[in-house]
Scaffold this motif. Structure first.
Motif, PDB file in Angstrom:
ATOM      1  N   TRP A   1      19.772 -46.408  38.394  1.00  0.00           N
ATOM      2  CA  TRP A   1      20.388 -45.145  38.115  1.00  0.00           C
ATOM      3  C   TRP A   1      19.568 -44.021  38.678  1.00  0.00           C
ATOM      4  O   TRP A   1      19.203 -44.049  39.827  1.00  0.00           O
ATOM      5  CB  TRP A   1      20.606 -44.985  36.624  1.00  0.00           C
ATOM      6  CG  TRP A   1      21.546 -46.010  36.131  1.00  0.00           C
ATOM      7  CD1 TRP A   1      22.828 -46.188  36.527  1.00  0.00           C
ATOM      8  CD2 TRP A   1      21.273 -47.022  35.174  1.00  0.00           C
ATOM      9  NE1 TRP A   1      23.392 -47.219  35.844  1.00  0.00           N
ATOM     10  CE2 TRP A   1      22.464 -47.745  35.013  1.00  0.00           C
ATOM     11  CE3 TRP A   1      20.165 -47.366  34.448  1.00  0.00           C
ATOM     12  CZ2 TRP A   1      22.555 -48.786  34.128  1.00  0.00           C
ATOM     13  CZ3 TRP A   1      20.267 -48.404  33.574  1.00  0.00           C
ATOM     14  CH2 TRP A   1      21.455 -49.098  33.413  1.00  0.00           C
ATOM     15  N   GLY A  15      19.143 -47.465  41.535  1.00  0.00           N
ATOM     16  CA  GLY A  15      20.159 -48.491  41.731  1.00  0.00           C
ATOM     17  C   GLY A  15      20.584 -48.567  43.171  1.00  0.00           C
ATOM     18  O   GLY A  15      20.050 -47.880  44.037  1.00  0.00           O
ATOM     19  N   PRO A  25      26.174 -45.882  35.321  1.00  0.00           N
ATOM     20  CA  PRO A  25      25.595 -46.918  36.172  1.00  0.00           C
ATOM     21  C   PRO A  25      26.243 -46.936  37.550  1.00  0.00           C
ATOM     22  O   PRO A  25      27.389 -46.507  37.714  1.00  0.00           O
ATOM     23  CB  PRO A  25      25.887 -48.210  35.410  1.00  0.00           C
ATOM     24  CG  PRO A  25      26.995 -47.894  34.485  1.00  0.00           C
ATOM     25  CD  PRO A  25      26.935 -46.422  34.210  1.00  0.00           C
ATOM     26  N   VAL A  43      20.004 -56.224  28.072  1.00  0.00           N
ATOM     27  CA  VAL A  43      20.017 -55.105  29.016  1.00  0.00           C
ATOM     28  C   VAL A  43      19.685 -53.829  28.247  1.00  0.00           C
ATOM     29  O   VAL A  43      20.413 -53.446  27.333  1.00  0.00           O
ATOM     30  CB  VAL A  43      21.392 -54.985  29.706  1.00  0.00           C
ATOM     31  CG1 VAL A  43      21.420 -53.793  30.661  1.00  0.00           C
ATOM     32  CG2 VAL A  43      21.741 -56.281  30.427  1.00  0.00           C
ATOM     33  N   PRO A  45      18.737 -50.183  29.551  1.00  0.00           N
ATOM     34  CA  PRO A  45      18.434 -49.162  30.551  1.00  0.00           C
ATOM     35  C   PRO A  45      17.447 -48.121  30.009  1.00  0.00           C
ATOM     36  O   PRO A  45      17.393 -47.868  28.805  1.00  0.00           O
ATOM     37  CB  PRO A  45      19.777 -48.507  30.830  1.00  0.00           C
ATOM     38  CG  PRO A  45      20.784 -49.506  30.386  1.00  0.00           C
ATOM     39  CD  PRO A  45      20.156 -50.245  29.247  1.00  0.00           C
ATOM     40  N   TYR A  77      25.434 -52.316  26.641  1.00  0.00           N
ATOM     41  CA  TYR A  77      23.978 -52.451  26.643  1.00  0.00           C
ATOM     42  C   TYR A  77      23.532 -52.975  25.282  1.00  0.00           C
ATOM     43  O   TYR A  77      24.153 -52.703  24.267  1.00  0.00           O
ATOM     44  CB  TYR A  77      23.298 -51.107  26.897  1.00  0.00           C
ATOM     45  CG  TYR A  77      23.704 -50.412  28.162  1.00  0.00           C
ATOM     46  CD1 TYR A  77      24.037 -51.111  29.311  1.00  0.00           C
ATOM     47  CD2 TYR A  77      23.757 -49.025  28.210  1.00  0.00           C
ATOM     48  CE1 TYR A  77      24.405 -50.456  30.469  1.00  0.00           C
ATOM     49  CE2 TYR A  77      24.134 -48.358  29.372  1.00  0.00           C
ATOM     50  CZ  TYR A  77      24.461 -49.086  30.490  1.00  0.00           C
ATOM     51  OH  TYR A  77      24.825 -48.431  31.634  1.00  0.00           O
ATOM     52  N   LEU A  80      18.684 -49.097  24.311  1.00  0.00           N
ATOM     53  CA  LEU A  80      18.223 -48.102  25.282  1.00  0.00           C
ATOM     54  C   LEU A  80      16.723 -47.922  25.130  1.00  0.00           C
ATOM     55  O   LEU A  80      16.185 -48.030  24.029  1.00  0.00           O
ATOM     56  CB  LEU A  80      18.898 -46.746  25.054  1.00  0.00           C
ATOM     57  CG  LEU A  80      20.395 -46.653  25.303  1.00  0.00           C
ATOM     58  CD1 LEU A  80      20.911 -45.277  24.895  1.00  0.00           C
ATOM     59  CD2 LEU A  80      20.726 -46.942  26.757  1.00  0.00           C
TER      60      LEU A  80
END
Length: 132
Positions: A1, A15, A25, A43, A45, A77, A80
């Motif tokens: 990102w 990314g 994303p 996942v 991010p 996700y 975070l």
């Protein structure tokens, strides 16, 4: 990102292509999330900034929390990671910046937990070696 700095000139993409806006994303990332989950890999991010961040008042904090929870839910996700490291304070004192960041974390954790997501906070003991 992307890493969002103080100005658009400092944005960097992590990314395969630049995201249309922070928190979005890159195209095809859902395939990465799906494959990770297929292999039992979580996942998480990272969301961060080198500026004071999007949380200079209570309304901005709530708006940021809502956006992050919505993004975590919409993109499946597991959690975070947040990492804000201000190099400038935009008129706030270091203490005020710390209070705003604490308020963000205090709202974001419970909001993510309420939808089954987790929060990891990257932090260190003081902003700079000489700070209180």
């Amino acid at each position: 990102w992307r890493l969002v700095g103080a100005s658009p000139a400092t944005h960097r993409t992590a990314g395969p292509q630049r995201s249309p806006q922070p928190g979005t994303p890159p195209t095809g990332f859902q395939n990465v999330v799906s494959q990770a989950h297929t292999e039992n890999v979580q996942v998480w991010p990272m969301v961060g900034s080198t500026s004071v961040g999007p949380f200079q008042n209570a309304n901005a904090i709530t708006q940021t929390v809502n956006q992050l929870v919505n993004a975590a839910t919409a993109n499946n996700y597991d959690g975070l990671t947040i990492d804000f490291e201000p190099s400038q304070f935009n008129g706030l004192t270091m203490a005020q910046t710390a209070q705003q960041y604490t308020a963000l974390v205090a709202q974001l954790g419970p909001a993510l937990h309420a939808v089954g997501k987790k929060l990891m906070v990257d932090t260190y003991a003081a902003f700079y070696p000489a700070s209180p």
